[in-house]
Design a protein around this motif. Structure first.
Motif, PDB file in Angstrom:
ATOM      1  N   UNK A 215      15.808  -9.703   1.534  1.00 54.16           N
ATOM      2  CA  UNK A 215      16.754  -9.729   1.013  1.00 54.16           C
ATOM      3  C   UNK A 215      17.240 -10.769   0.574  1.00 54.16           C
ATOM      4  N   UNK A 216      16.851 -11.786  -0.014  1.00 52.87           N
ATOM      5  CA  UNK A 216      17.707 -12.854   0.006  1.00 52.87           C
ATOM      6  C   UNK A 216      17.128 -13.342  -2.264  1.00 52.87           C
ATOM      7  N   UNK A 217      15.795 -12.702  -1.940  1.00 50.79           N
ATOM      8  CA  UNK A 217      15.271 -12.686  -3.407  1.00 50.79           C
ATOM      9  C   UNK A 217      15.696 -12.072  -4.155  1.00 50.79           C
ATOM     10  N   UNK A 218      16.325 -12.678  -5.051  1.00 50.46           N
ATOM     11  CA  UNK A 218      16.717 -11.470  -6.219  1.00 50.46           C
ATOM     12  C   UNK A 218      15.408 -11.509  -7.356  1.00 50.46           C
ATOM     13  N   UNK A 219      14.941 -10.572  -7.478  1.00 50.04           N
ATOM     14  CA  UNK A 219      14.455  -9.611  -7.602  1.00 50.04           C
ATOM     15  C   UNK A 219      14.115  -8.358  -8.092  1.00 50.04           C
ATOM     16  N   UNK A 220      13.200  -7.960  -9.124  1.00 48.87           N
ATOM     17  CA  UNK A 220      14.224  -6.185  -9.149  1.00 48.87           C
ATOM     18  C   UNK A 220      12.324  -5.719  -8.090  1.00 48.87           C
ATOM     19  N   UNK A 221      11.507  -6.556  -8.437  1.00 49.46           N
ATOM     20  CA  UNK A 221      10.041  -6.179  -7.895  1.00 49.46           C
ATOM     21  C   UNK A 221       9.671  -7.259  -6.703  1.00 49.46           C
ATOM     22  N   UNK A 222       9.859  -6.801  -5.415  1.00 52.20           N
ATOM     23  CA  UNK A 222       8.883  -8.033  -5.108  1.00 52.20           C
ATOM     24  C   UNK A 222       7.453  -7.011  -4.246  1.00 52.20           C
ATOM     25  N   UNK A 223       6.567  -7.944  -4.892  1.00 57.25           N
ATOM     26  CA  UNK A 223       4.767  -7.596  -4.739  1.00 57.25           C
ATOM     27  C   UNK A 223       5.011  -8.543  -3.231  1.00 57.25           C
ATOM     28  N   UNK A 224       4.584  -7.216  -1.849  1.00 55.99           N
ATOM     29  CA  UNK A 224       3.756  -8.230  -1.138  1.00 55.99           C
ATOM     30  C   UNK A 224       2.878  -7.633  -1.162  1.00 55.99           C
ATOM     31  N   UNK A 225       1.533  -9.021  -0.114  1.00 51.92           N
ATOM     32  CA  UNK A 225       0.329  -8.361  -0.626  1.00 51.92           C
ATOM     33  C   UNK A 225      -0.428  -9.014   0.957  1.00 51.92           C
ATOM     34  N   UNK A 226      -1.315  -8.091   1.591  1.00 51.34           N
ATOM     35  CA  UNK A 226      -1.160  -8.420   3.255  1.00 51.34           C
ATOM     36  C   UNK A 226      -3.127  -8.421   3.323  1.00 51.34           C
ATOM     37  N   UNK A 254      14.957   0.421  -0.362  1.00 51.62           N
ATOM     38  CA  UNK A 254      14.473   0.212  -1.478  1.00 51.62           C
ATOM     39  C   UNK A 254      12.937   1.002  -1.093  1.00 51.62           C
ATOM     40  N   UNK A 255      12.502   1.538  -2.424  1.00 52.33           N
ATOM     41  CA  UNK A 255      11.348   2.155  -2.904  1.00 52.33           C
ATOM     42  C   UNK A 255       9.636   1.468  -2.637  1.00 52.33           C
ATOM     43  N   UNK A 256       9.127   1.641  -2.544  1.00 47.83           N
ATOM     44  CA  UNK A 256       7.712   1.011  -1.818  1.00 47.83           C
ATOM     45  C   UNK A 256       6.786   1.989  -2.137  1.00 47.83           C
ATOM     46  N   UNK A 257       5.878   1.141  -3.248  1.00 43.40           N
ATOM     47  CA  UNK A 257       4.401   1.898  -3.762  1.00 43.40           C
ATOM     48  C   UNK A 257       3.168   1.138  -2.977  1.00 43.40           C
ATOM     49  N   UNK A 258       2.244   1.650  -2.716  1.00 46.17           N
ATOM     50  CA  UNK A 258       1.568   0.481  -1.575  1.00 46.17           C
ATOM     51  C   UNK A 258      -0.273   0.933  -3.044  1.00 46.17           C
ATOM     52  N   UNK A 259      -0.148  -0.287  -3.090  1.00 48.96           N
ATOM     53  CA  UNK A 259      -1.618  -0.485  -4.634  1.00 48.96           C
ATOM     54  C   UNK A 259      -2.346  -0.591  -3.595  1.00 48.96           C
ATOM     55  N   UNK A 260      -4.050  -0.220  -3.496  1.00 50.38           N
ATOM     56  CA  UNK A 260      -5.011  -1.112  -2.503  1.00 50.38           C
ATOM     57  C   UNK A 260      -5.570  -1.666  -3.266  1.00 50.38           C
ATOM     58  N   UNK A 261      -6.101  -2.245  -2.871  1.00 52.46           N
ATOM     59  CA  UNK A 261      -7.459  -2.713  -2.971  1.00 52.46           C
ATOM     60  C   UNK A 261      -8.985  -3.033  -2.252  1.00 52.46           C
ATOM     61  N   UNK A 262      -9.983  -3.980  -1.795  1.00 58.91           N
ATOM     62  CA  UNK A 262     -11.095  -4.306  -1.119  1.00 58.91           C
ATOM     63  C   UNK A 262     -10.687  -4.392   0.106  1.00 58.91           C
ATOM     64  N   UNK A 263     -10.009  -5.775  -0.322  1.00 55.18           N
ATOM     65  CA  UNK A 263      -9.357  -7.076   0.417  1.00 55.18           C
ATOM     66  C   UNK A 263      -8.284  -6.628   0.833  1.00 55.18           C
ATOM     67  N   UNK A 264      -7.578  -6.089   0.553  1.00 50.50           N
ATOM     68  CA  UNK A 264      -5.312  -6.395   0.213  1.00 50.50           C
ATOM     69  C   UNK A 264      -4.658  -5.526   0.066  1.00 50.50           C
ATOM     70  N   UNK A 265      -4.014  -5.085   0.772  1.00 49.54           N
ATOM     71  CA  UNK A 265      -3.121  -3.983  -0.261  1.00 49.54           C
ATOM     72  C   UNK A 265      -1.991  -5.335  -0.293  1.00 49.54           C
ATOM     73  N   UNK A 266      -0.911  -4.225  -1.477  1.00 56.50           N
ATOM     74  CA  UNK A 266       0.228  -4.597  -1.825  1.00 56.50           C
ATOM     75  C   UNK A 266       1.153  -3.686  -2.575  1.00 56.50           C
ATOM     76  N   UNK A 267       1.796  -3.525  -1.159  1.00 52.92           N
ATOM     77  CA  UNK A 267       2.997  -2.956  -1.398  1.00 52.92           C
ATOM     78  C   UNK A 267       3.958  -3.435  -2.703  1.00 52.92           C
TER      79      UNK A 267
END
Length: 273
Positions: A215-226, A254-267
């Motif tokens: 919540x304290x990050x001031x960015x339009x898009x926060x890309x969280x990879x796991x 917040x709108x969340x879109x998943x972008x999947x890759x082979x070994x990680x997923x980016x939210x």
């Protein structure tokens, strides 16, 4: 804190001991990081030995990935020598990314990784790389504008020095910053913030901390990879990590879109949706 509830731990002495220990000396860790670990341990117990045990355990988990890093002085020298040769710079960066499991796993998909992300967010003019580790060494594959403001935050000063050298030879401002972002989140307004393979480690450091931090990050898009599995590849992690993101963002618009890759997923979290 009342005298009754104070621990007898000498916090300043423990901070100095850990900062100057053989294990951690070269990392030049911020005192604020260790102080934060002590403060949270003191909420669990007043026993000085137990506080110290908790702090040492948490600190090891926090920085274990830094141990066995490249020789950053040598790396800076190599980068400066290659300053006028983009292909050589890319080759050096490829070697650096191969030294850590989290970035090594991304090498086979590096050509498509950032184009897919920035096709979704737009190419950022101001980019935050939170708990960046070696990720800035993917710069040759990001196709950023020379006018981009790329802020990279990490606890490891020698690594940041090398990242600033990389930025400098690519004609970017030296914006690699020595800062514990959990203790002091960046206040920079950004287009995109990258938080790659760190959210689960933040939870291990301080359970439930991600919600307030995000919540304290001031960015339009926060890309969280796991990661989608553990390092051995034996245990799937995707559902566990999807729950982490769902619980962290529950009730937020917040709108969340998943972008999947082979070994990680980016939210891809659109915070202004």
């Amino acid at each position: 804190m009342s005298k009754k509830n104070e621990s007898l731990l000498d916090a300043a002495a423990l901070i100095a001991e850990l900062q100057n220990s053989r294990k951690y000396r070269s990392l030049q860790l911020p005192a604020e990081t260790i102080q934060d670990l002590i403060a949270h341990a003191e909420q669990i117990t007043r026993n000085p030995r137990e506080i110290e045990r908790i702090v040492r355990e948490k600190l090891h988990h926090l920085v274990a990935g830094y141990l066995g890093d490249p020789d950053y002085d040598q790396l800076q020298s190599e980068l400066k020598q290659a300053a006028t040769d983009p292909q050589e710079i890319q080759a050096i960066c490829h070697q650096v990314l191969a030294t850590h499991a989290s970035t090594r796993e991304r090498l086979p998909i590096l050509e498509e990784f950032y184009p897919r992300l920035f096709a979704f967010t737009g190419t950022p003019h101001v980019l935050l790389d939170l708990a960046c580790a070696l990720n800035p060494f993917a710069l040759p594959w990001m196709e950023l504008s020379p006018k981009t403001q790329y802020y990279a935050y990490d606890l490891h000063q020698p690594r940041l020095d090398a990242i600033n050298t990389l930025f400098e030879i690519n004609h970017l401002p030296r914006l690699a910053i020595h800062q514990d972002i959990l203790v002091e989140p960046p206040s920079i307004e950004a287009d995109v913030a990258l938080f790659f393979k760190e959210a689960h480690r933040f939870e291990a450091r301080q359970h439930g901390c991600n919600r307030e931090f995000w919540q304290r990050i001031h960015a339009r898009y926060l890309l969280v990879s796991l990661p989608t599995q553990n390092l051995t590849g034996n245990h799937p992690k995707i559902e566990q990590h999807r729950r982490l993101v769902e619980e962290t963002t529950a009730g937020l618009n917040w709108k969340i879109t998943e972008i999947p890759f082979d070994n990680e997923i980016v939210f891809c979290i659109e915070k202004n949706a």
